[in-house]
Write a protein that holds these residues in place. Structure first.
Motif, PDB file in Angstrom:
ATOM      1  N   GLY A  42       0.723  -1.073   0.171  1.00  0.00           N
ATOM      2  CA  GLY A  42       0.097  -0.009   0.032  1.00  0.00           C
ATOM      3  C   GLY A  42       0.872   1.262  -0.096  1.00  0.00           C
ATOM      4  N   ALA A  43       0.152   2.313   0.215  1.00  0.00           N
ATOM      5  CA  ALA A  43       1.021   3.831   0.538  1.00  0.00           C
ATOM      6  C   ALA A  43       1.298   4.529  -0.799  1.00  0.00           C
ATOM      7  CB  ALA A  43       2.224   3.766   1.226  1.00  0.00           C
ATOM      8  N   ALA A  44       1.470   3.609  -1.889  1.00  0.00           N
ATOM      9  CA  ALA A  44       1.699   4.105  -3.462  1.00  0.00           C
ATOM     10  C   ALA A  44       1.547   3.111  -4.460  1.00  0.00           C
ATOM     11  CB  ALA A  44       3.466   4.227  -3.378  1.00  0.00           C
ATOM     12  N   PRO A  45       1.138   3.477  -5.654  1.00  0.00           N
ATOM     13  CA  PRO A  45       0.841   2.390  -6.716  1.00  0.00           C
ATOM     14  C   PRO A  45       1.895   1.609  -6.965  1.00  0.00           C
ATOM     15  CG  PRO A  45       0.805   4.780  -7.490  1.00  0.00           C
ATOM     16  CD  PRO A  45       1.379   4.864  -6.058  1.00  0.00           C
ATOM     17  N   PHE A  46       1.360   0.229  -7.120  1.00  0.00           N
ATOM     18  CA  PHE A  46       2.189  -1.044  -7.305  1.00  0.00           C
ATOM     19  C   PHE A  46       2.374  -1.423  -8.765  1.00  0.00           C
ATOM     20  CE2 PHE A  46       3.504  -5.373  -7.243  1.00  0.00           C
ATOM     21  CZ  PHE A  46       4.539  -5.613  -5.916  1.00  0.00           C
ATOM     22  N   PRO A  47       3.472  -1.253  -9.535  1.00  0.00           N
ATOM     23  CA  PRO A  47       3.613  -1.676 -10.913  1.00  0.00           C
ATOM     24  C   PRO A  47       3.178  -2.987 -10.850  1.00  0.00           C
ATOM     25  CG  PRO A  47       5.354  -0.209 -10.298  1.00  0.00           C
ATOM     26  CD  PRO A  47       4.723  -0.696  -8.990  1.00  0.00           C
ATOM     27  N   GLY A  48       2.137  -3.239 -11.969  1.00  0.00           N
ATOM     28  CA  GLY A  48       1.811  -4.736 -12.350  1.00  0.00           C
ATOM     29  C   GLY A  48       2.911  -5.370 -12.853  1.00  0.00           C
ATOM     30  N   GLU A  49       3.872  -5.125 -13.284  1.00  0.00           N
ATOM     31  CA  GLU A  49       5.033  -5.947 -13.971  1.00  0.00           C
ATOM     32  C   GLU A  49       5.950  -6.442 -12.781  1.00  0.00           C
ATOM     33  OE1 GLU A  49       3.807  -3.080 -15.365  1.00  0.00           O
ATOM     34  OE2 GLU A  49       3.355  -4.013 -17.112  1.00  0.00           O
ATOM     35  N   LEU A  50       5.777  -5.611 -11.729  1.00  0.00           N
ATOM     36  CA  LEU A  50       6.549  -6.421 -10.480  1.00  0.00           C
ATOM     37  C   LEU A  50       5.986  -7.688 -10.117  1.00  0.00           C
ATOM     38  CD1 LEU A  50       7.605  -3.519  -8.079  1.00  0.00           C
ATOM     39  CD2 LEU A  50       9.039  -4.630  -9.680  1.00  0.00           C
ATOM     40  N   GLU A  51       4.768  -8.062 -10.179  1.00  0.00           N
ATOM     41  CA  GLU A  51       4.093  -9.126  -9.649  1.00  0.00           C
ATOM     42  C   GLU A  51       4.733 -10.250 -10.143  1.00  0.00           C
ATOM     43  OE1 GLU A  51      -0.024  -9.493  -9.518  1.00  0.00           O
ATOM     44  OE2 GLU A  51      -0.386  -7.294  -9.065  1.00  0.00           O
ATOM     45  N   VAL A 109      -1.722  11.976 -19.568  1.00  0.00           N
ATOM     46  CA  VAL A 109      -0.679  10.978 -19.625  1.00  0.00           C
ATOM     47  C   VAL A 109      -0.579  10.598 -18.197  1.00  0.00           C
ATOM     48  CG1 VAL A 109       1.431   9.836 -20.161  1.00  0.00           C
ATOM     49  CG2 VAL A 109       0.027  11.332 -21.958  1.00  0.00           C
ATOM     50  N   ALA A 110      -0.535   9.407 -17.610  1.00  0.00           N
ATOM     51  CA  ALA A 110      -0.453   9.096 -16.164  1.00  0.00           C
ATOM     52  C   ALA A 110       1.116   8.613 -16.098  1.00  0.00           C
ATOM     53  CB  ALA A 110      -1.300   8.045 -15.555  1.00  0.00           C
ATOM     54  N   PRO A 111       1.848   9.154 -15.364  1.00  0.00           N
ATOM     55  CA  PRO A 111       3.328   8.664 -15.199  1.00  0.00           C
ATOM     56  C   PRO A 111       3.485   7.354 -14.709  1.00  0.00           C
ATOM     57  CG  PRO A 111       2.984  11.006 -14.169  1.00  0.00           C
ATOM     58  CD  PRO A 111       1.647  10.599 -14.479  1.00  0.00           C
ATOM     59  N   ALA A 112       2.475   6.917 -13.803  1.00  0.00           N
ATOM     60  CA  ALA A 112       2.616   5.469 -13.490  1.00  0.00           C
ATOM     61  C   ALA A 112       2.241   4.317 -14.258  1.00  0.00           C
ATOM     62  CB  ALA A 112       1.378   5.291 -12.297  1.00  0.00           C
ATOM     63  N   GLU A 113       1.517   4.743 -15.449  1.00  0.00           N
ATOM     64  CA  GLU A 113       1.429   3.881 -16.619  1.00  0.00           C
ATOM     65  C   GLU A 113       2.669   3.728 -17.328  1.00  0.00           C
ATOM     66  OE1 GLU A 113      -0.930   3.624 -20.963  1.00  0.00           O
ATOM     67  OE2 GLU A 113      -1.006   5.483 -19.469  1.00  0.00           O
ATOM     68  N   LEU A 114       3.269   4.715 -17.422  1.00  0.00           N
ATOM     69  CA  LEU A 114       4.627   4.724 -18.149  1.00  0.00           C
ATOM     70  C   LEU A 114       5.652   3.919 -17.354  1.00  0.00           C
ATOM     71  CD1 LEU A 114       4.907   8.202 -19.735  1.00  0.00           C
ATOM     72  CD2 LEU A 114       3.428   6.269 -20.636  1.00  0.00           C
ATOM     73  N   GLU A 115       5.870   4.169 -16.218  1.00  0.00           N
ATOM     74  CA  GLU A 115       6.824   3.561 -15.302  1.00  0.00           C
ATOM     75  C   GLU A 115       6.644   2.103 -15.328  1.00  0.00           C
ATOM     76  OE1 GLU A 115       6.761   7.604 -12.313  1.00  0.00           O
ATOM     77  OE2 GLU A 115       5.599   5.783 -11.736  1.00  0.00           O
ATOM     78  N   SER A 116       5.186   1.868 -15.021  1.00  0.00           N
ATOM     79  CA  SER A 116       4.906   0.279 -15.178  1.00  0.00           C
ATOM     80  C   SER A 116       5.405  -0.434 -16.276  1.00  0.00           C
ATOM     81  CB  SER A 116       3.268   0.248 -15.039  1.00  0.00           C
ATOM     82  OG  SER A 116       2.960  -1.177 -14.848  1.00  0.00           O
ATOM     83  N   ILE A 117       5.336   0.091 -17.587  1.00  0.00           N
ATOM     84  CA  ILE A 117       5.667  -0.352 -18.863  1.00  0.00           C
ATOM     85  C   ILE A 117       7.358  -0.490 -18.732  1.00  0.00           C
ATOM     86  CG2 ILE A 117       5.820  -0.286 -21.326  1.00  0.00           C
ATOM     87  CD1 ILE A 117       2.957   1.337 -21.277  1.00  0.00           C
ATOM     88  N   LEU A 118       8.099   0.520 -18.325  1.00  0.00           N
ATOM     89  CA  LEU A 118       9.350   0.653 -18.496  1.00  0.00           C
ATOM     90  C   LEU A 118      10.075  -0.193 -17.314  1.00  0.00           C
ATOM     91  CD1 LEU A 118       9.772   4.622 -18.380  1.00  0.00           C
ATOM     92  CD2 LEU A 118      10.720   2.826 -20.114  1.00  0.00           C
ATOM     93  N   LEU A 119       9.321  -0.599 -16.176  1.00  0.00           N
ATOM     94  CA  LEU A 119       9.626  -1.571 -15.396  1.00  0.00           C
ATOM     95  C   LEU A 119       9.908  -2.948 -16.017  1.00  0.00           C
ATOM     96  CD1 LEU A 119       8.316  -0.404 -11.993  1.00  0.00           C
ATOM     97  CD2 LEU A 119      10.719  -0.644 -12.616  1.00  0.00           C
ATOM     98  N   GLY A 120       8.871  -3.238 -17.109  1.00  0.00           N
ATOM     99  CA  GLY A 120       9.138  -4.726 -17.721  1.00  0.00           C
ATOM    100  C   GLY A 120      10.306  -4.713 -18.592  1.00  0.00           C
ATOM    101  N   HIS A 121      11.122  -3.845 -18.675  1.00  0.00           N
ATOM    102  CA  HIS A 121      12.392  -3.855 -19.534  1.00  0.00           C
ATOM    103  C   HIS A 121      13.475  -4.686 -18.792  1.00  0.00           C
ATOM    104  CE1 HIS A 121      16.081  -3.035 -21.803  1.00  0.00           C
ATOM    105  NE2 HIS A 121      15.244  -2.126 -22.536  1.00  0.00           N
ATOM    106  N   PRO A 122      14.111  -5.776 -19.197  1.00  0.00           N
ATOM    107  CA  PRO A 122      15.036  -6.547 -18.497  1.00  0.00           C
ATOM    108  C   PRO A 122      16.025  -5.902 -17.696  1.00  0.00           C
ATOM    109  CG  PRO A 122      15.153  -6.845 -20.892  1.00  0.00           C
ATOM    110  CD  PRO A 122      13.823  -5.807 -20.699  1.00  0.00           C
ATOM    111  N   LYS A 123      16.687  -4.689 -18.209  1.00  0.00           N
ATOM    112  CA  LYS A 123      17.677  -4.267 -17.673  1.00  0.00           C
ATOM    113  C   LYS A 123      17.566  -2.845 -16.727  1.00  0.00           C
ATOM    114  CE  LYS A 123      20.888  -5.557 -21.399  1.00  0.00           C
ATOM    115  NZ  LYS A 123      21.880  -5.154 -22.265  1.00  0.00           N
ATOM    116  N   ILE A 124      16.014  -2.699 -16.526  1.00  0.00           N
ATOM    117  CA  ILE A 124      15.697  -1.462 -15.882  1.00  0.00           C
ATOM    118  C   ILE A 124      15.204  -1.862 -14.172  1.00  0.00           C
ATOM    119  CG2 ILE A 124      13.881   0.309 -15.268  1.00  0.00           C
ATOM    120  CD1 ILE A 124      13.903   0.702 -18.323  1.00  0.00           C
TER     121      ILE A 124
END
Length: 563
Positions: free
Chosen positions: A324-333, A468-483
């Motif tokens: 909780g307390a902040a958005p959780f990027p789906g790609e981390l799951e 544009v929601a920053p959290a959406e872009l962050e979630s996508i970028l976290l799916g990059h294998p080197k980020i």
């Protein structure tokens, strides 16, 4: 569930409405504990333990201590305390004495402490010895409204406290040892504990200050009691008979205070806590104590998804992570489920058992608004509204109520919504004309009534006329294998008005260029979401203690360095 009222669309909780008695929060905790058998209820990171009945005895001794100091009903007690066993009965004893407790981040700088204390002007201060020594030279300026400073030390480490004040000290308050303060019979003044739970303030908490301005929020006894009951009713996985719980969250924050500490004490679910999160301590406790359920925030999830130490410890017992307390990027799951809570068969085949739950809330809502469950736990969902909550999604441009799957600002009402801001009677910007609290968060309810938070209203990027929601872009970028981690902010553009700019932290020993990231990223999004503001590689994303990205700092960093 979706309902129509006067042709307007609203969303209501499927849980039964809760009932809250007119009582002091501390009295409720004491009665709840006394109704159950005496068991270990709190364990610190060094495995020091305290029983539930010991907690009750010490709550009463703290209340009597404040009675003896002549605390009057409504007097404010400032608490500058890290996670420690003494936090529980120090704070609850303050409430039982008739006081109002204002929690201050123990990691605050001298100026931040001054900014918060100057708003509420506490008569009494509870502070641990480490922070006392850290700010001792500035006591006169920081505690100018204070009468008594009470210094706490970990009860399991008993060196003599050096409370000697600086030679040039000329303040009017006195400093006393907490051990002396609670050296009494615990026979507190019962009359002082009587409250009007709907009106009398229990806690004054401060917003994270990401905008640079601290807000002091007033939460009544009823606000907190309501959310304790709402949390317990919704949190079905929290079974004290078979859950071994670990808390990594700070108790001074509303999430750690209400969802973990107060709800667990009320429910009778003992738990272990970290003084401050550290990945090595976390992993050792999970392995050695066979932790099954842990409260975290997104930065901890990022840490666990990247740290090579995870492979060195047995984390198979850990089957629920509550974030909780902040958005959780789906790609981390997906990444976490491959690393945490995996049981191995004889032929080394892994079975993924990890459940990642999310809750949504704000300090203004004490804090929980919604909690996900394990039965219909959709990726990225913040779950279902807790009992007695009602919500609506309003159009940002027209303020009209929106239907399911339509994105707008979330507005809520319920018994857990704050009384108001301390010293500020003007709430026009906080509540709408119908009395709904305007959260400032952008999201939607799906057809099943699950809440999805997209981003903060103030953080939306207006790019080429689109939001544009920053959290959406962050979630996508976290799916990059080197980020490993990322944050996106808005920067001015002569063509697009504003455009997204990414700050990227690479995984250890990883190498990739900004151009390569853009080539990977752009096919996944519409043109107005392209990172036209550029990509900057940095060592660490600045975040608050609860995991919120401090975008203002990144903006200042970008401006100063002209990046």
């Amino acid at each position: 569930m979706k309902v129509k009222i006067n042709n307007q669309i609203f969303f209501k909780s499927d849980f039964p409405d809760i009932k809250v008695a007119n009582e002091n929060l501390a009295c409720h905790i004491i009665d709840s504990i006394n109704s159950k058998k005496n068991e270990v209820i709190l364990t610190d990171e060094n495995l020091n333990r305290v029983s539930s009945y010991e907690i009750v005895s010490r709550i009463k001794k703290v209340a009597k201590g404040f009675n003896l100091l002549n605390l009057q009903k409504g007097d404010i007690i400032g608490a500058i305390l890290p996670n420690m066993i003494e936090f529980s009965y120090g704070v609850l004893g303050g409430l039982l004495s008739g006081g109002v407790v204002s929690l201050i981040n123990p990691g605050s700088t001298k100026d931040e402490i001054n900014n918060t204390l100057s708003k509420v002007k506490p008569k009494y201060i509870l502070i641990d010895i480490e922070n006392y020594n850290r700010i001792k030279e500035f006591l006169k300026d920081l505690f100018q409204y204070c009468e008594v400073v009470i210094v706490l030390n970990d009860i399991y480490n008993k060196p003599i406290l050096d409370l000697k004040l600086p030679q040039n000290y000329c303040g009017s308050f006195k400093v006393i040892d907490f051990k002396d303060f609670i050296e009494n019979d615990g026979d507190y003044n019962k009359q002082s504990s009587i409250v009007r739970s709907n009106e009398d303030i229990a806690f004054i908490l401060f917003s994270s200050g990401t905008t640079g301005n601290f807000k002091a929020l007033c939460l009544t006894h009823r606000n907190i009691l309501s959310n304790v009951k709402q949390t317990i009713l919704a949190e079905k996985e929290l079974n004290p008979k078979n859950s071994v719980i670990l808390c990594c969250l700070p108790f001074f924050h509303c999430f750690g205070l209400v969802v973990v500490l107060l709800s667990s004490l009320s429910y009778g679910a003992g738990f272990t806590f970290l003084k401050k999160y550290n990945v090595l301590k976390f992993l050792k406790l999970v392995q050695n104590e066979k932790i099954t359920f842990s409260y975290i925030v997104p930065p901890i999830a990022v840490d666990l998804s990247n740290s090579p130490l995870v492979k060195e410890y047995d984390c198979s017992s850990l089957t629920v992570l509550f974030s909780g307390a902040a958005p959780f990027p789906g790609e981390l799951e997906d990444i976490l489920k491959k690393r945490i809570g995996v049981s191995r068969s004889k032929n080394d085949e892994g079975t993924q058992r990890l459940i990642i739950k999310q809750g949504y809330g704000l300090t203004e809502t004490s804090p929980v608004v919604s909690i996900s469950n394990s039965i219909s736990n959709k990726k990225g969902s913040s779950g279902f509204l807790v009992g007695s909550m009602q919500a609506k999604i309003t159009c940002i441009e027209t303020n009209k109520n929106l239907d399911s799957n339509q994105i707008g600002e979330l507005c809520v009402t319920g018994p857990n919504v704050m009384k108001g801001y301390f010293g500020n009677t003007s709430l026009n910007d906080t509540f709408d004309s119908s009395g709904y609290f305007k959260t400032g968060d952008i999201g939607y309810f799906d057809d099943e009534g699950q809440l999805f938070i997209v981003d903060r209203k103030k953080e939306l990027i207006k790019s080429y006329g689109y939001q544009v929601a920053p959290a959406e872009l962050e979630s996508i970028l976290l799916g990059h294998p080197k980020i490993a981690d990322v944050a996106v902010i808005a920067v001015p553009s002569s063509k697009g008005g504003e455009v997204p700019k990414a700050f990227v932290v690479l995984k250890e020993n990883a190498a990739v260029s900004g151009v390569e990231i853009c080539k990977w990223f752009e096919p996944k999004v519409s043109y107005y979401k392209y990172l036209r503001g550029g990509i900057v590689f940095i060592d660490k994303i600045p975040k608050s203690p609860t995991g919120k990205i401090l975008r203002k700092r990144l903006g200042e960093f970008s401006l100063i360095n002209k990046l």
